[in-house]
Design a protein around this motif. Structure first.
Motif, PDB file in Angstrom:
ATOM      1  N   ASN A  47      -1.742  -8.347  -8.776  1.00 32.55           N
ATOM      2  CA  ASN A  47      -2.978  -7.299  -7.920  1.00 32.55           C
ATOM      3  C   ASN A  47      -2.405  -6.447  -7.828  1.00 32.55           C
ATOM      4  O   ASN A  47      -3.089  -5.742  -7.465  1.00 32.55           O
ATOM      5  CB  ASN A  47      -1.796  -7.888  -6.196  1.00 32.55           C
ATOM      6  CG  ASN A  47      -2.454  -9.081  -5.628  1.00 32.55           C
ATOM      7  OD1 ASN A  47      -3.678  -9.292  -6.355  1.00 32.55           O
ATOM      8  ND2 ASN A  47      -1.539 -10.339  -5.036  1.00 32.55           N
ATOM      9  N   ASP A 285       0.652  -2.414  -3.828  1.00 38.67           N
ATOM     10  CA  ASP A 285      -0.201  -2.220  -3.256  1.00 38.67           C
ATOM     11  C   ASP A 285      -1.630  -1.858  -4.042  1.00 38.67           C
ATOM     12  O   ASP A 285      -0.480  -0.176  -5.165  1.00 38.67           O
ATOM     13  CB  ASP A 285       0.486  -1.588  -1.718  1.00 38.67           C
ATOM     14  CG  ASP A 285       0.910  -2.017  -0.630  1.00 38.67           C
ATOM     15  OD1 ASP A 285       1.014  -2.554  -0.476  1.00 38.67           O
ATOM     16  OD2 ASP A 285       1.093  -0.683   0.355  1.00 38.67           O
ATOM     17  N   THR A 289      -5.289  -4.169  -0.624  1.00 37.78           N
ATOM     18  CA  THR A 289      -4.439  -4.853  -1.285  1.00 37.78           C
ATOM     19  C   THR A 289      -3.161  -4.399  -1.174  1.00 37.78           C
ATOM     20  O   THR A 289      -2.609  -3.458  -1.879  1.00 37.78           O
ATOM     21  CB  THR A 289      -4.817  -5.996  -2.809  1.00 37.78           C
ATOM     22  OG1 THR A 289      -6.130  -6.145  -3.489  1.00 37.78           O
ATOM     23  CG2 THR A 289      -4.040  -7.740  -2.703  1.00 37.78           C
TER      24      THR A 289
END
Length: 363
Positions: A47, A285, A289
């Protein structure tokens, strides 16, 4: 009485035996925070890192399309659109520089193909002056005549004020090839990291499966240490290279020709995005997200260190953004503010290297 002593002695010997067996068999030991390590080693590579490369590739495609439009209609509006697309692509690239390990260095050595500096103006002029077609493939032999800064050189010009009408047909052909080449290289990076589909060889899996067979990381802690090394590595490069060389590279005086992204005056934003790269990995982060990052491990047992690192990240970004005017102007006219930014970045680097790295190694 003697029988009790013998029984007690036997119990002690047995206890020592089993204790030694336990200490010598690491495979039976499970770190109480292993689940958190797993969350971090899933979130950061997917991510944060992979999504940064995904965004980079999407922006590079948009830049390529903008340049193709400029080549058809070379006017000021289309030149401005190319400049905006270049800066938009530059942002995720600079935010990727805290993880310059893995494919960026081994997949045909992508980093220099994307971001070599300074540009080789003599080689560029030689290519333009001959009649051979200019393609992405023909640019592969010289990293100093491809990538971000070659495109920047054509779009802004050496003095930063190039007009659309000044672009020749050969320069537009060169621009198209360079944009195609850049996008191909960003695609390589994204493809090498993404875990979707049947990409079992994804480099993200090296982290996700750390400590297991097939991963180059013998343990989760080794994978976490690699991530932290990347953080203080880019902090060091910003303080000791990207700022130091233009600021003092001429025997203690300014050396503006050493400034990266000087044609576009994008240098301050480059530096701040390098620090944001550290912030993204540390917090876990990226964009909208949120996930687990190195911070979640640190705060468990050392909230003071976590607060120190977050404060130094913020201080470094604020000091860079507080430099007045362009970086080119500041290294001559506002040297104190540049030195302050350099010091803040260096303080962050010291905290990451001398406090965070030992903390991770001692988990």
């Amino acid at each position: 009485m003697n029988k009790q002593i013998l029984n007690l002695g036997a119990l002690i010997v047995a206890s020592l035996f089993f204790a030694n067996c336990s200490n010598n068999d690491d495979s039976t030991y499970v770190d109480p925070n292993a689940n958190l390590f797993t969350e971090v080693l899933n979130n950061v590579p997917t991510n944060v890192i992979t999504d940064t490369y995904k965004q980079l590739n999407e922006k590079a495609m948009a830049l390529k399309n903008a340049i193709n439009t400029l080549a058809i209609t070379p006017d000021e509006a289309n030149l401005a659109a190319v400049k905006a697309a270049w800066q938009a692509t530059r942002s995720p690239w600079e935010q990727s520089e805290s993880f310059l390990y893995g494919p960026v260095g081994i997949e045909e050595v992508v980093d220099p193909a994307i971001d070599s500096w300074p540009v080789d103006v003599a080689a560029i002029n030689t290519i333009i002056s001959n009649s051979a077609p200019i393609t992405a493939a023909s640019l592969e032999t010289n990293d100093d005549a491809r990538g971000f800064h070659t495109i920047e050189y054509f779009v802004w010009g050496i003095n930063g004020n190039k007009a659309a009408t000044a672009l020749t047909a050969r320069e537009l052909e060169f621009l198209k090839a360079a944009a195609d080449d850049l996008q191909r290289n960003t695609q390589k990076l994204y493809d090498a990291w993404k875990t979707s589909g049947s990409n079992a060889g994804s480099f993200a899996n090296q982290f996700i499966n750390a400590g297991q067979s097939g991963s180059q990381y013998v343990s989760q802690k080794a994978a976490l240490a690699e991530i932290v090394e990347g953080l203080f590595g880019i902090a060091d490069e910003v303080a000791s290279g990207k700022i130091e060389t233009p600021l003092n590279g001429n025997a203690g005086a300014a050396k503006p020709e050493a400034e990266e992204s000087r044609f576009s005056n994008n240098s301050k934003l480059d530096f701040a995005n390098n620090i944001r790269s550290i912030q993204n990995v540390y917090t876990g982060d990226f964009d909208d997200t949120s996930g687990k990052g190195i911070s979640d491990i640190v705060i468990l047992t050392n909230p003071t260190l976590d607060a120190i690192i977050k404060a130094k990240i913020t201080a470094a970004i604020e000091a860079i953004e507080a430099i007045p005017g362009t970086f080119t102007q500041a290294i001559s006219n506002n040297r104190a503010q540049v030195q302050n930014a350099q010091q803040k970045v260096d303080e962050l680097k010291i905290a990451l290297e001398s406090q965070l790295f030992p903390f991770i190694n001692n988990l």
